[in-house]
Design a protein around this motif. Sequence first.
Motif, PDB file in Angstrom:
ATOM      1  N   TYR A  45       0.846  -1.197   0.000  1.00 48.28           N
ATOM      2  CA  TYR A  45       0.000   0.000   0.000  1.00 48.28           C
ATOM      3  C   TYR A  45       0.887   1.256   0.000  1.00 48.28           C
ATOM      4  O   TYR A  45       0.633   2.205  -0.740  1.00 48.28           O
ATOM      5  CB  TYR A  45      -0.925  -0.019   1.222  1.00 48.28           C
ATOM      6  N   MET A  46       1.918   1.224   0.830  1.00 50.31           N
ATOM      7  CA  MET A  46       2.839   2.365   0.891  1.00 50.31           C
ATOM      8  C   MET A  46       3.562   2.556  -0.436  1.00 50.31           C
ATOM      9  O   MET A  46       3.721   3.688  -0.908  1.00 50.31           O
ATOM     10  CB  MET A  46       3.864   2.156   2.008  1.00 50.31           C
ATOM     11  N   GLU A  47       4.003   1.470  -1.010  1.00 47.71           N
ATOM     12  CA  GLU A  47       4.739   1.513  -2.280  1.00 47.71           C
ATOM     13  C   GLU A  47       3.902   2.176  -3.368  1.00 47.71           C
ATOM     14  O   GLU A  47       4.414   2.970  -4.162  1.00 47.71           O
ATOM     15  CB  GLU A  47       5.109   0.082  -2.701  1.00 47.71           C
ATOM     16  N   ALA A  48       2.608   1.871  -3.385  1.00 43.16           N
ATOM     17  CA  ALA A  48       1.721   2.378  -4.428  1.00 43.16           C
ATOM     18  C   ALA A  48       1.235   3.808  -4.165  1.00 43.16           C
ATOM     19  O   ALA A  48       0.791   4.485  -5.089  1.00 43.16           O
ATOM     20  CB  ALA A  48       0.516   1.445  -4.576  1.00 43.16           C
ATOM     21  N   ALA A  49       1.323   4.262  -2.944  1.00 42.82           N
ATOM     22  CA  ALA A  49       0.779   5.571  -2.573  1.00 42.82           C
ATOM     23  C   ALA A  49       1.671   6.716  -3.050  1.00 42.82           C
ATOM     24  O   ALA A  49       2.896   6.624  -2.998  1.00 42.82           O
ATOM     25  CB  ALA A  49       0.616   5.647  -1.058  1.00 42.82           C
ATOM     26  N   GLU A  50       1.032   7.783  -3.495  1.00 45.83           N
ATOM     27  CA  GLU A  50       1.775   8.983  -3.869  1.00 45.83           C
ATOM     28  C   GLU A  50       2.158   9.774  -2.622  1.00 45.83           C
ATOM     29  O   GLU A  50       3.282  10.233  -2.508  1.00 45.83           O
ATOM     30  CB  GLU A  50       0.936   9.846  -4.815  1.00 45.83           C
ATOM     31  N   GLY A  57      -0.799   7.092   7.682  1.00 43.36           N
ATOM     32  CA  GLY A  57      -1.917   7.437   8.562  1.00 43.36           C
ATOM     33  C   GLY A  57      -3.136   6.572   8.292  1.00 43.36           C
ATOM     34  O   GLY A  57      -3.832   6.145   9.224  1.00 43.36           O
ATOM     35  N   GLU A  58      -3.411   6.303   7.027  1.00 42.91           N
ATOM     36  CA  GLU A  58      -4.551   5.452   6.654  1.00 42.91           C
ATOM     37  C   GLU A  58      -4.345   4.025   7.151  1.00 42.91           C
ATOM     38  O   GLU A  58      -5.285   3.397   7.635  1.00 42.91           O
ATOM     39  CB  GLU A  58      -4.748   5.466   5.140  1.00 42.91           C
ATOM     40  N   ILE A  59      -3.127   3.527   7.032  1.00 45.87           N
ATOM     41  CA  ILE A  59      -2.816   2.186   7.535  1.00 45.87           C
ATOM     42  C   ILE A  59      -3.006   2.151   9.047  1.00 45.87           C
ATOM     43  O   ILE A  59      -3.622   1.224   9.587  1.00 45.87           O
ATOM     44  CB  ILE A  59      -1.385   1.763   7.143  1.00 45.87           C
ATOM     45  N   GLY A  60      -2.490   3.165   9.736  1.00 44.97           N
ATOM     46  CA  GLY A  60      -2.643   3.243  11.183  1.00 44.97           C
ATOM     47  C   GLY A  60      -4.092   3.251  11.599  1.00 44.97           C
ATOM     48  O   GLY A  60      -4.504   2.517  12.505  1.00 44.97           O
ATOM     49  N   THR A 100      10.072  -6.371   7.794  1.00 41.67           N
ATOM     50  CA  THR A 100       9.801  -6.409   6.355  1.00 41.67           C
ATOM     51  C   THR A 100      10.971  -5.806   5.589  1.00 41.67           C
ATOM     52  O   THR A 100      11.109  -6.043   4.399  1.00 41.67           O
ATOM     53  CB  THR A 100       8.518  -5.619   5.986  1.00 41.67           C
ATOM     54  N   HIS A 101      11.793  -5.005   6.268  1.00 35.77           N
ATOM     55  CA  HIS A 101      12.948  -4.324   5.680  1.00 35.77           C
ATOM     56  C   HIS A 101      12.554  -3.415   4.524  1.00 35.77           C
ATOM     57  O   HIS A 101      13.378  -3.092   3.679  1.00 35.77           O
ATOM     58  CB  HIS A 101      14.031  -5.315   5.252  1.00 35.77           C
ATOM     59  N   SER A 102      11.303  -2.995   4.524  1.00 30.60           N
ATOM     60  CA  SER A 102      10.835  -2.042   3.530  1.00 30.60           C
ATOM     61  C   SER A 102      11.362  -0.654   3.876  1.00 30.60           C
ATOM     62  O   SER A 102      11.562  -0.321   5.046  1.00 30.60           O
ATOM     63  CB  SER A 102       9.302  -2.018   3.526  1.00 30.60           C
ATOM     64  N   ASP A 103      11.540   0.153   2.868  1.00 28.59           N
ATOM     65  CA  ASP A 103      11.923   1.551   3.081  1.00 28.59           C
ATOM     66  C   ASP A 103      10.842   2.306   3.851  1.00 28.59           C
ATOM     67  O   ASP A 103      11.114   3.370   4.414  1.00 28.59           O
ATOM     68  CB  ASP A 103      12.153   2.257   1.737  1.00 28.59           C
ATOM     69  N   TYR A 104       9.630   1.761   3.872  1.00 34.19           N
ATOM     70  CA  TYR A 104       8.500   2.436   4.507  1.00 34.19           C
ATOM     71  C   TYR A 104       8.111   1.836   5.851  1.00 34.19           C
ATOM     72  O   TYR A 104       7.156   2.274   6.481  1.00 34.19           O
ATOM     73  CB  TYR A 104       7.285   2.406   3.567  1.00 34.19           C
ATOM     74  N   ALA A 105       8.839   0.834   6.313  1.00 37.55           N
ATOM     75  CA  ALA A 105       8.465   0.125   7.538  1.00 37.55           C
ATOM     76  C   ALA A 105       8.389   1.064   8.750  1.00 37.55           C
ATOM     77  O   ALA A 105       7.425   1.023   9.516  1.00 37.55           O
ATOM     78  CB  ALA A 105       9.436  -1.015   7.810  1.00 37.55           C
ATOM     79  N   LYS A 106       9.384   1.914   8.914  1.00 38.15           N
ATOM     80  CA  LYS A 106       9.393   2.818  10.063  1.00 38.15           C
ATOM     81  C   LYS A 106       8.233   3.808   9.974  1.00 38.15           C
ATOM     82  O   LYS A 106       7.587   4.110  10.979  1.00 38.15           O
ATOM     83  CB  LYS A 106      10.722   3.556  10.169  1.00 38.15           C
ATOM     84  N   GLN A 107       7.946   4.268   8.792  1.00 42.50           N
ATOM     85  CA  GLN A 107       6.843   5.215   8.602  1.00 42.50           C
ATOM     86  C   GLN A 107       5.503   4.552   8.944  1.00 42.50           C
ATOM     87  O   GLN A 107       4.646   5.175   9.563  1.00 42.50           O
ATOM     88  CB  GLN A 107       6.852   5.718   7.154  1.00 42.50           C
ATOM     89  N   VAL A 108       5.330   3.303   8.551  1.00 44.33           N
ATOM     90  CA  VAL A 108       4.110   2.567   8.884  1.00 44.33           C
ATOM     91  C   VAL A 108       4.028   2.344  10.390  1.00 44.33           C
ATOM     92  O   VAL A 108       2.980   2.561  11.012  1.00 44.33           O
ATOM     93  CB  VAL A 108       4.039   1.218   8.123  1.00 44.33           C
ATOM     94  N   ALA A 109       5.139   1.933  11.004  1.00 46.99           N
ATOM     95  CA  ALA A 109       5.154   1.733  12.455  1.00 46.99           C
ATOM     96  C   ALA A 109       4.813   3.028  13.180  1.00 46.99           C
ATOM     97  O   ALA A 109       4.033   3.023  14.144  1.00 46.99           O
ATOM     98  CB  ALA A 109       6.514   1.198  12.898  1.00 46.99           C
TER      99      ALA A 109
END
Length: 145
Positions: A45-50, A57-60, A100-109
């Motif tokens: 979801y993060m990868e696809a989001a602009e 925030g939406e994931i949270g 997940t080692h995603s570039d967005y993992a910390k932002q999601v957390a």
Amino acid sequence: MLDGVEKIFEEMQPMMKKLKKNSYEKNMVRFREVHGHYFSEMMDYMEAAEDKGKAAGEIGKAFVDKAEAAYQKKGKIAGKVQTDLNFFMIYYTFPAILMTHSDYAKQVADGICGEWGARFKDSKIGYADYDTIYGGFREKIFGIL
């Protein structure tokens, strides 16, 4: 989004009982095998989001909505249940997200952690990665088995 994510808490009691270094490691492996698809969904979801901030925030919000709906009774979550949920988030959910080692993992957390703290009473929790938590366990007391 995140349909059924509240299922990650179903084994909460046995996974938190008598938690030691060895059991934590085994529990985390199983937790990620069974529920890893939720964390992958978050990163996809993060990868696809602009707008990455908005997406986090939406994931949270979606995550906390599902947890709240699953554990709320008469508009409240019992104090003991909330405490258990908080610890489970710290020990399993956040480390699994970071693993997940995603570039967005910390932002999601951060998005989930912020929403969690804002929504639940006395739940301003933080998080750490798996290695930090795992390293905090000790198998021996005072060097004695």
